[in-house]
Write a protein that holds these residues in place. Structure first.
Motif, PDB file in Angstrom:
ATOM      1  N   ASN A 149      17.006  50.257 -28.584  1.00 50.41           N
ATOM      2  CA  ASN A 149      17.385  51.237 -27.568  1.00 50.41           C
ATOM      3  C   ASN A 149      18.209  52.338 -28.250  1.00 50.41           C
ATOM      4  OD1 ASN A 149      18.534  52.707 -25.524  1.00 50.41           O
ATOM      5  ND2 ASN A 149      18.810  50.933 -24.175  1.00 50.41           N
ATOM      6  N   LEU A 150      17.522  53.375 -28.693  1.00 51.80           N
ATOM      7  CA  LEU A 150      18.195  54.428 -29.470  1.00 51.80           C
ATOM      8  C   LEU A 150      19.320  55.097 -28.687  1.00 51.80           C
ATOM      9  CD1 LEU A 150      15.375  56.322 -31.426  1.00 51.80           C
ATOM     10  CD2 LEU A 150      17.097  54.775 -32.326  1.00 51.80           C
ATOM     11  N   ASP A 151      19.103  55.302 -27.394  1.00 46.91           N
ATOM     12  CA  ASP A 151      20.124  55.972 -26.583  1.00 46.91           C
ATOM     13  C   ASP A 151      21.405  55.157 -26.549  1.00 46.91           C
ATOM     14  OD1 ASP A 151      18.555  58.138 -26.010  1.00 46.91           O
ATOM     15  OD2 ASP A 151      17.634  57.171 -24.274  1.00 46.91           O
ATOM     16  N   GLU A 152      21.230  53.856 -26.434  1.00 43.00           N
ATOM     17  CA  GLU A 152      22.375  52.952 -26.389  1.00 43.00           C
ATOM     18  C   GLU A 152      23.053  52.902 -27.767  1.00 43.00           C
ATOM     19  OE1 GLU A 152      24.994  50.643 -24.515  1.00 43.00           O
ATOM     20  OE2 GLU A 152      23.353  51.729 -23.533  1.00 43.00           O
ATOM     21  N   TRP A 153      22.230  52.820 -28.795  1.00 45.41           N
ATOM     22  CA  TRP A 153      22.708  52.628 -30.170  1.00 45.41           C
ATOM     23  C   TRP A 153      23.476  53.844 -30.683  1.00 45.41           C
ATOM     24  CZ3 TRP A 153      20.237  53.992 -35.237  1.00 45.41           C
ATOM     25  CH2 TRP A 153      20.816  53.285 -36.296  1.00 45.41           C
ATOM     26  N   LEU A 154      23.042  55.032 -30.281  1.00 47.47           N
ATOM     27  CA  LEU A 154      23.633  56.265 -30.814  1.00 47.47           C
ATOM     28  C   LEU A 154      24.747  56.824 -29.944  1.00 47.47           C
ATOM     29  CD1 LEU A 154      20.340  58.097 -31.904  1.00 47.47           C
ATOM     30  CD2 LEU A 154      22.074  57.128 -33.420  1.00 47.47           C
ATOM     31  N   LYS A 155      24.955  56.234 -28.793  1.00 44.52           N
ATOM     32  CA  LYS A 155      25.867  56.892 -27.855  1.00 44.52           C
ATOM     33  C   LYS A 155      27.343  56.821 -28.282  1.00 44.52           C
ATOM     34  CE  LYS A 155      27.357  53.812 -24.220  1.00 44.52           C
ATOM     35  NZ  LYS A 155      26.823  52.577 -23.751  1.00 44.52           N
ATOM     36  N   GLY A 156      28.087  57.859 -27.912  1.00 46.97           N
ATOM     37  CA  GLY A 156      29.513  57.909 -28.216  1.00 46.97           C
ATOM     38  C   GLY A 156      30.311  57.405 -27.031  1.00 46.97           C
ATOM     39  N   ILE A 167      34.136  52.744 -33.377  1.00 44.54           N
ATOM     40  CA  ILE A 167      33.365  51.963 -32.398  1.00 44.54           C
ATOM     41  C   ILE A 167      32.786  50.718 -33.072  1.00 44.54           C
ATOM     42  CG2 ILE A 167      31.243  51.982 -30.995  1.00 44.54           C
ATOM     43  CD1 ILE A 167      31.755  54.982 -30.527  1.00 44.54           C
ATOM     44  N   ILE A 168      32.874  49.591 -32.350  1.00 46.23           N
ATOM     45  CA  ILE A 168      32.178  48.375 -32.797  1.00 46.23           C
ATOM     46  C   ILE A 168      30.944  48.295 -31.919  1.00 46.23           C
ATOM     47  CG2 ILE A 168      32.330  45.868 -33.040  1.00 46.23           C
ATOM     48  CD1 ILE A 168      35.389  46.196 -32.775  1.00 46.23           C
ATOM     49  N   ASN A 169      29.784  48.634 -32.437  1.00 48.28           N
ATOM     50  CA  ASN A 169      28.674  48.688 -31.480  1.00 48.28           C
ATOM     51  C   ASN A 169      27.828  47.434 -31.427  1.00 48.28           C
ATOM     52  OD1 ASN A 169      27.282  49.185 -33.771  1.00 48.28           O
ATOM     53  ND2 ASN A 169      26.264  51.042 -33.055  1.00 48.28           N
ATOM     54  N   HIS A 170      28.244  46.403 -32.151  1.00 50.48           N
ATOM     55  CA  HIS A 170      27.535  45.126 -32.011  1.00 50.48           C
ATOM     56  C   HIS A 170      28.483  43.977 -32.350  1.00 50.48           C
ATOM     57  CE1 HIS A 170      24.566  42.008 -32.282  1.00 50.48           C
ATOM     58  NE2 HIS A 170      23.660  42.840 -31.786  1.00 50.48           N
ATOM     59  N   PHE A 212      27.872  41.216 -33.535  1.00 49.48           N
ATOM     60  CA  PHE A 212      27.499  40.544 -34.778  1.00 49.48           C
ATOM     61  C   PHE A 212      26.989  41.550 -35.816  1.00 49.48           C
ATOM     62  CE2 PHE A 212      27.623  37.188 -31.657  1.00 49.48           C
ATOM     63  CZ  PHE A 212      28.330  36.207 -32.339  1.00 49.48           C
ATOM     64  N   GLY A 213      27.552  42.759 -35.784  1.00 48.10           N
ATOM     65  CA  GLY A 213      27.179  43.786 -36.767  1.00 48.10           C
ATOM     66  C   GLY A 213      28.172  43.815 -37.927  1.00 48.10           C
ATOM     67  N   GLY A 214      27.989  44.784 -38.792  1.00 42.38           N
ATOM     68  CA  GLY A 214      28.773  44.877 -40.025  1.00 42.38           C
ATOM     69  C   GLY A 214      30.257  45.119 -39.814  1.00 42.38           C
ATOM     70  N   ILE A 215      30.616  45.868 -38.778  1.00 39.64           N
ATOM     71  CA  ILE A 215      32.031  46.168 -38.534  1.00 39.64           C
ATOM     72  C   ILE A 215      32.767  44.889 -38.138  1.00 39.64           C
ATOM     73  CG2 ILE A 215      33.644  47.441 -37.052  1.00 39.64           C
ATOM     74  CD1 ILE A 215      32.150  49.269 -38.929  1.00 39.64           C
ATOM     75  N   MET A 216      32.159  44.170 -37.198  1.00 34.51           N
ATOM     76  CA  MET A 216      32.767  42.918 -36.738  1.00 34.51           C
ATOM     77  C   MET A 216      32.870  41.934 -37.907  1.00 34.51           C
ATOM     78  SD  MET A 216      34.003  42.042 -33.838  1.00 34.51           S
ATOM     79  CE  MET A 216      35.086  40.664 -34.028  1.00 34.51           C
ATOM     80  N   ARG A 217      31.839  41.885 -38.719  1.00 40.90           N
ATOM     81  CA  ARG A 217      31.850  40.973 -39.863  1.00 40.90           C
ATOM     82  C   ARG A 217      32.986  41.335 -40.825  1.00 40.90           C
ATOM     83  NH1 ARG A 217      26.922  40.497 -44.032  1.00 40.90           N
ATOM     84  NH2 ARG A 217      27.489  42.678 -44.220  1.00 40.90           N
ATOM     85  N   SER A 218      33.206  42.622 -41.035  1.00 42.78           N
ATOM     86  CA  SER A 218      34.293  43.045 -41.923  1.00 42.78           C
ATOM     87  C   SER A 218      35.639  42.574 -41.381  1.00 42.78           C
ATOM     88  CB  SER A 218      34.312  44.570 -42.061  1.00 42.78           C
ATOM     89  OG  SER A 218      33.104  45.023 -42.606  1.00 42.78           O
ATOM     90  N   LEU A 219      35.818  42.655 -40.058  1.00 44.98           N
ATOM     91  CA  LEU A 219      37.081  42.203 -39.467  1.00 44.98           C
ATOM     92  C   LEU A 219      37.262  40.698 -39.681  1.00 44.98           C
ATOM     93  CD1 LEU A 219      37.155  44.271 -36.131  1.00 44.98           C
ATOM     94  CD2 LEU A 219      38.309  44.772 -38.289  1.00 44.98           C
ATOM     95  N   PHE A 220      36.180  39.939 -39.525  1.00 43.37           N
ATOM     96  CA  PHE A 220      36.272  38.490 -39.760  1.00 43.37           C
ATOM     97  C   PHE A 220      36.617  38.179 -41.210  1.00 43.37           C
ATOM     98  CE2 PHE A 220      33.449  37.889 -35.916  1.00 43.37           C
ATOM     99  CZ  PHE A 220      34.453  37.303 -35.163  1.00 43.37           C
ATOM    100  N   VAL A 221      35.993  38.882 -42.132  1.00 47.50           N
ATOM    101  CA  VAL A 221      36.273  38.642 -43.550  1.00 47.50           C
ATOM    102  C   VAL A 221      37.743  38.957 -43.832  1.00 47.50           C
ATOM    103  CG1 VAL A 221      35.774  39.414 -45.911  1.00 47.50           C
ATOM    104  CG2 VAL A 221      33.893  39.010 -44.311  1.00 47.50           C
TER     105      VAL A 221
END
Ligand code: ZN
Length: 190
Positions: free
Chosen positions: A132-139, A67-70, A72-81
Motif C-alpha cells: 500500500n504505497l499511500d500508507e507506506w509513504l505517508k507523513g 517515524i516508525i512505520n512498521h 517489525f521494520g529496521g527502525i524498530m529492530r535498531s531500537l531492540f538492538v
C-alpha cells in the motif's frame, strides 16, 4: 572534481593528521540512551549539542520524520538492538517542528517517481503485490501526535522490556528547545 573525490581527499588528510583522536570512544553509549529522531539536516549537530551529548554518549537512529512505520521494520529492530545488546536503558523519540514529513503527500512522491522514469506499470504492480504505497509513504499532520503514536508503538511492542522508559519530545530545529510530549518516567500506562 566529483563530490565523492572531494570527500575522499579530505578524508585522507583527516586520517593522516589524526583528527579522529578527539572522537575516540567505545561502541557502548556512556549515557545509556537511544534516540530516534528525524534525518533533518538542521538537527545534525544541533540536536546533540542542545541535549549536551558528545561522541560516545548515545545511540542515534534516524528516519524521515522520526517515524516508525512498521513494528517489525529496521527502525524498530535498531531500537531492540540498542536496548538488548548495546546497553541503552532509555528510549527518546524526538520529532521536530517544521518537519518535511508533515508536508509529504504520497501522491506527490509517486508523481515525482513517474517524472523520473518509473513506469505506471511498476506502480500498479506494487499495488497488486500487496504494497500500500499511500500508507507506506505517508507523513503526519501533527508532530506531537506522531511522536505520541511512536512512543505507544514502542512501549506496547510485545518484545519490548516494559521497564525501559520511552520518552517523546519535540525539538525546535532553530533554537534547539525541547518540549516534552510524553515523560516515560511518569506515565501511568507503563
Ligand atoms: Zn523532519
Amino acid at each position: 572534481m566529483s563530490l565523492l573525490n572531494e570527500i575522499l581527499d579530505y578524508n585522507e588528510k583527516f586520517v593522516e593528521e589524526k583528527h579522529y583522536e578527539e572522537f575516540i570512544t567505545t561502541n557502548l553509549p556512556d549515557k545509556r540512551i537511544v534516540i530516534l529522531t528525524c534525518m533533518d539536516t538542521r538537527l545534525l549537530e544541533l540536536l546533540p549539542k542542545a541535549m549536551n551529548f558528545k561522541n560516545g554518549d548515545v545511540k542515534i537512529v534516524k528516519s524521515a520524520g522520526a517515524i516508525i512505520n512498521h513494528p517489525f521494520g529496521g527502525i524498530m529492530r535498531s531500537l531492540f538492538v540498542a536496548v538488548y545488546e548495546l546497553k541503552a536503558d532509555e528510549i527518546y523519540i524526538i520529532g521536530h517542528h517544521d518537519c518535511g514529513m508533515a508536508k509529504v503527500k504520497p501522491e506527490g512522491i509517486i508523481e515525482k517517481m513517474k517524472e523520473r522514469g518509473i513506469e505506471d506499470n511498476t506502480i500498479e504492480q506494487m499495488k497488486f503485490s500487496g504494497v500500500n504505497l499511500d500508507e507506506w509513504l505517508k507523513g503526519f499532520d501533527n508532530v506531537s501526535d506522531s511522536v505520541r503514536h511512536s512512543v505507544d508503538m514502542v512501549r506496547h511492542h510485545p518484545l519490548m522490556d516494559k521497564t525501559v522508559p520511552v520518552h517523546g519530545l519535540v525539538i525546535d530545529p532553530k533554537t534547539g528547545k525541547l518540549d516534552v510530549v510524553v515523560d516515560g518516567n511518569i506515565n501511568e500506562n507503563r
